[in-house]
Structures are given as structure tokens and as C-alpha cells.
Design a protein around this motif. Structure first.
Motif, short mmCIF file in Angstrom:
data_model
loop_
_atom_site.label_atom_id
_atom_site.label_comp_id
_atom_site.label_asym_id
_atom_site.label_seq_id
_atom_site.Cartn_x
_atom_site.Cartn_y
_atom_site.Cartn_z
N ASP A 197 16.76 -15.97 9.30
CA ASP A 197 16.36 -14.78 10.06
C ASP A 197 17.47 -13.74 10.15
O ASP A 197 17.98 -13.44 11.23
CB ASP A 197 15.88 -15.20 11.45
CG ASP A 197 14.62 -16.04 11.38
OD1 ASP A 197 13.53 -15.46 11.38
OD2 ASP A 197 14.74 -17.28 11.28
N HIS A 224 16.91 -10.51 8.99
CA HIS A 224 16.16 -9.31 9.37
C HIS A 224 16.99 -8.04 9.15
O HIS A 224 17.06 -7.16 10.02
CB HIS A 224 15.70 -9.39 10.83
CG HIS A 224 14.55 -10.33 11.04
ND1 HIS A 224 13.25 -10.01 10.71
CD2 HIS A 224 14.51 -11.60 11.54
CE1 HIS A 224 12.44 -11.02 11.00
NE2 HIS A 224 13.19 -12.01 11.50
N ALA A 251 18.00 -4.41 7.97
CA ALA A 251 17.29 -3.13 7.83
C ALA A 251 18.33 -2.02 7.79
O ALA A 251 19.48 -2.22 8.21
CB ALA A 251 16.33 -2.92 9.01
N ASP A 287 12.92 -14.65 6.30
CA ASP A 287 13.08 -13.40 7.02
C ASP A 287 14.44 -12.77 6.73
O ASP A 287 15.25 -12.52 7.62
CB ASP A 287 12.87 -13.60 8.52
CG ASP A 287 11.39 -13.68 8.89
OD1 ASP A 287 10.54 -13.63 7.98
OD2 ASP A 287 11.08 -13.80 10.09
N ASP A 325 13.72 -6.64 6.78
CA ASP A 325 12.54 -6.05 7.41
C ASP A 325 12.07 -4.86 6.58
O ASP A 325 12.86 -4.21 5.88
CB ASP A 325 12.87 -5.57 8.83
CG ASP A 325 12.97 -6.72 9.82
OD1 ASP A 325 12.47 -7.82 9.52
OD2 ASP A 325 13.55 -6.51 10.90
N GLY A 326 10.78 -4.56 6.67
CA GLY A 326 10.25 -3.36 6.06
C GLY A 326 10.34 -3.29 4.55
O GLY A 326 10.42 -2.20 3.99
N TRP A 375 12.70 -3.88 2.52
CA TRP A 375 13.91 -3.12 2.17
C TRP A 375 14.55 -3.72 0.91
O TRP A 375 15.31 -4.67 0.98
CB TRP A 375 14.88 -3.12 3.35
CG TRP A 375 16.07 -2.25 3.17
CD1 TRP A 375 16.14 -1.05 2.51
CD2 TRP A 375 17.39 -2.49 3.65
NE1 TRP A 375 17.41 -0.54 2.55
CE2 TRP A 375 18.20 -1.40 3.26
CE3 TRP A 375 17.97 -3.54 4.39
CZ2 TRP A 375 19.56 -1.33 3.55
CZ3 TRP A 375 19.32 -3.46 4.71
CH2 TRP A 375 20.10 -2.37 4.29
N ALA A 378 8.38 -12.04 7.26
CA ALA A 378 8.81 -10.65 7.13
C ALA A 378 9.18 -10.28 5.69
O ALA A 378 9.44 -9.10 5.41
CB ALA A 378 10.00 -10.37 8.05
N ASP A 379 9.21 -11.26 4.80
CA ASP A 379 9.70 -11.03 3.44
C ASP A 379 8.60 -10.61 2.48
O ASP A 379 7.40 -10.80 2.73
CB ASP A 379 10.38 -12.30 2.91
CG ASP A 379 11.73 -12.54 3.54
OD1 ASP A 379 12.53 -11.59 3.58
OD2 ASP A 379 11.99 -13.66 4.01
N ASN A 432 1.93 -13.45 10.69
CA ASN A 432 3.17 -13.95 11.28
C ASN A 432 3.22 -15.46 11.32
O ASN A 432 4.30 -16.06 11.25
CB ASN A 432 3.35 -13.39 12.70
CG ASN A 432 3.75 -11.93 12.72
OD1 ASN A 432 4.38 -11.45 11.78
ND2 ASN A 432 3.35 -11.23 13.76
N CYS A 438 20.22 -12.46 13.14
CA CYS A 438 19.86 -11.31 13.96
C CYS A 438 19.99 -11.67 15.44
O CYS A 438 20.12 -12.85 15.79
CB CYS A 438 18.43 -10.86 13.64
SG CYS A 438 17.14 -11.97 14.25
#
Length: 245
Positions: free
Chosen positions: A8, A10, A12, A41, A44-45, A47, A72-73, A118, A207
Motif C-alpha cells: 500500500d 498509494h 500519486a 496498491d 493511485d489514479g 499514475w 487501486a492498481d 474495492n 502510505c
């Protein structure tokens, strides 16, 4: 045999999580693990540059890395960042599982992600898992996932824990002699429990951590530093350590 686990990140463009990852990897140089497992994870987004920057940090280490996706991946971006041979071949639904034998131990990574969801699920991957546990090598195994198989007690996160656990429990009980532990992430704070008679761990996050909130009216404060795990396998015994960096 030392296996580090990081979960995790995360990362960004608007946060410092890549710096938190760098700090954690710097700490691992003092431990000198034999391998590192990332349990999902990473960014995020979607990226893309975040994946590239994580890959560059990992290339500077002197041990192999094995990577699972999280909810999130983006699997496609992960596959374009890391070589296709990084993951197992011919997996159901193009899942990014891995299997690696090292130091008398079989490391198994089970992709528990469900597209656009999720929560996690292992139902369609259990045949693959049982094949890895029933081969002729007979090595003890350490199983990694992104989604936890034990409830943390944090209501919002327990809603998205792994599904298909009744069938997973049956497989693990049939192979109980081989399974040393299950290690996951997703919750953003460390925890431990038992599943199917097997020790089950939740790795803390790179994170910022989630509070240890059990649904009460007041939410406890939280200021945990980045966290990881180190699993030590020696003389047939596995010991797992939660580490704050």
C-alpha cells in the motif's frame, strides 16, 4: 531466509509516498533480505510515472522483488512496467499470480483483485493455488495476497476484505502441513490473527496509516510511521515481524 513485505504505497503526483518508500528501502539495506514482496496498491489514479519510479527504486536493490496488484492498481500498466515473466503463465482471468521457490520455501502470490471493485475475491483462482500446493516439491509455503482473509474490526475495511474464503479455508485445511502463514495488506495498519488454523497477517502500509477505529463514535488519533514486515524462515520455522520505519 528473510523475506521483506511492503504494501500500500498509494503513490500519486501530489503526495510524498515515493519518499516514504525510499526511506523503507533504505532501512531494509540494514536487514539485507533475500527477497521483497509488494502486496499491492502501488499507485493511485493509474499514475504511469509512479510505476516507473517505483520500478527504478526497486532496480537499485540487491534482491529480487515479486509484485501483486491491489484494487487501486492497473494490471495493464503493471505489465508494461515489469517484464511479463515476472508473473505465472496461463492464469485464470489474466491474474497476476506468482510462484517462486527460494531457500527451502515456496512463496505464492495470489492476485485477489476484482476489476473496478474495492473488495477482493479468490474464488476463480483456487484451482491454480491448489496445484501449487500439491506438486511434488513439497516445500513449506508462504501465501501472499492484497486483500486480507481476517477481519480487522475496522468496519469500512472489513466490507472490502477477501471473498470466497469458505473454499479457500477448505484448500488450506487439506494442505495444512505445507502452509506456514498468510500475509496480506489493504488495511493500512498491522494486524494478526488465524485463518483455517494458519497464522494470518496484515502488513502495515507505506502510505499514512488508518486509525484503529472499531466503529465507535470517536475515532482514535493516528500518527503511525511507514510500516513493513520481515518474515524470517530458519530451521523450518517462520517468524514474522512488524516494523515501523
Amino acid at each position: 531466509m528473510l523475506i521483506a513485505q511492503i504494501s500500500d504505497i498509494h503513490a500519486a503526483p501530489d503526495n510524498d509516498h515515493l519518499l516514504r518508500l525510499a526511506r523503507s528501502l533504505a532501512w531494509l539495506t540494514h536487514v539485507q533480505p533475500d527477497a521483497l514482496v509488494l502486496t499491492g496498491d502501488l499507485v493511485d489514479g493509474e499514475w504511469r510515472q509512479g510505476y516507473w519510479q517505483i520500478a527504478e527504486q526497486l532496480r537499485q536493490q540487491h534482491y529480487p522483488t515479486f509484485i501483486l496488484p491491489g484494487n487501486a492498481d492497473d494490471r495493464r500498466l503493471m505489465q508494461t512496467t515489469w517484464h511479463e515473466n515476472h508473473w505465472a503463465k496461463n492464469t485464470p482471468a489474466d491474474a497476476l499470480h506468482f510462484v517462486q521457490d527460494m531457500g527451502g520455501l515456496r512463496m505464492l502470490g495470489l492476485d485477489s483483485t476484482v476489476n473496478k471493485q474495492n473488495f477482493g475475491s479468490v474464488g476463480e483462482h483456487l484451482e491454480w493455488l491448489e496445484r501449487q500446493l500439491s506438486d511434488t516439491h513439497g516445500l513449506p509455503a508462504l501465501l501472499f495476497l492484497h486483500h486480507p482473509v481476517i477481519a480487522s474490526g475496522i468496519p469500512t475495511l472489513d466490507e472490502s476484505m477477501c471473498r470466497g474464503l469458505d473454499k479457500l479455508e477448505s484448500i488450506l485445511r487439506r494442505n495444512r502441513a505445507r502452509i506456514l502463514a498468510i500475509a496480506a495488506g489493504h488495511v493500512h495498519r498491522p494486524a494478526a490473527g488465524m485463518f483455517a488454523g494458519v497464522p494470518a497477517y496484515i502488513c502495515g502500509s507505506i502510505c499514512p496509516a488508518n486509525p484503529l477505529w472499531f466503529g465507535s463514535q470517536q475515532v482514535p488519533p493516528v500518527n503511525d510511521p511507514p510500516a513493513l514486515m520481515v518474515h524470517r524462515f530458519a530451521r523450518g520455522v517462520l517468524t514474522s515481524h512488524h516494523v515501523s520505519v
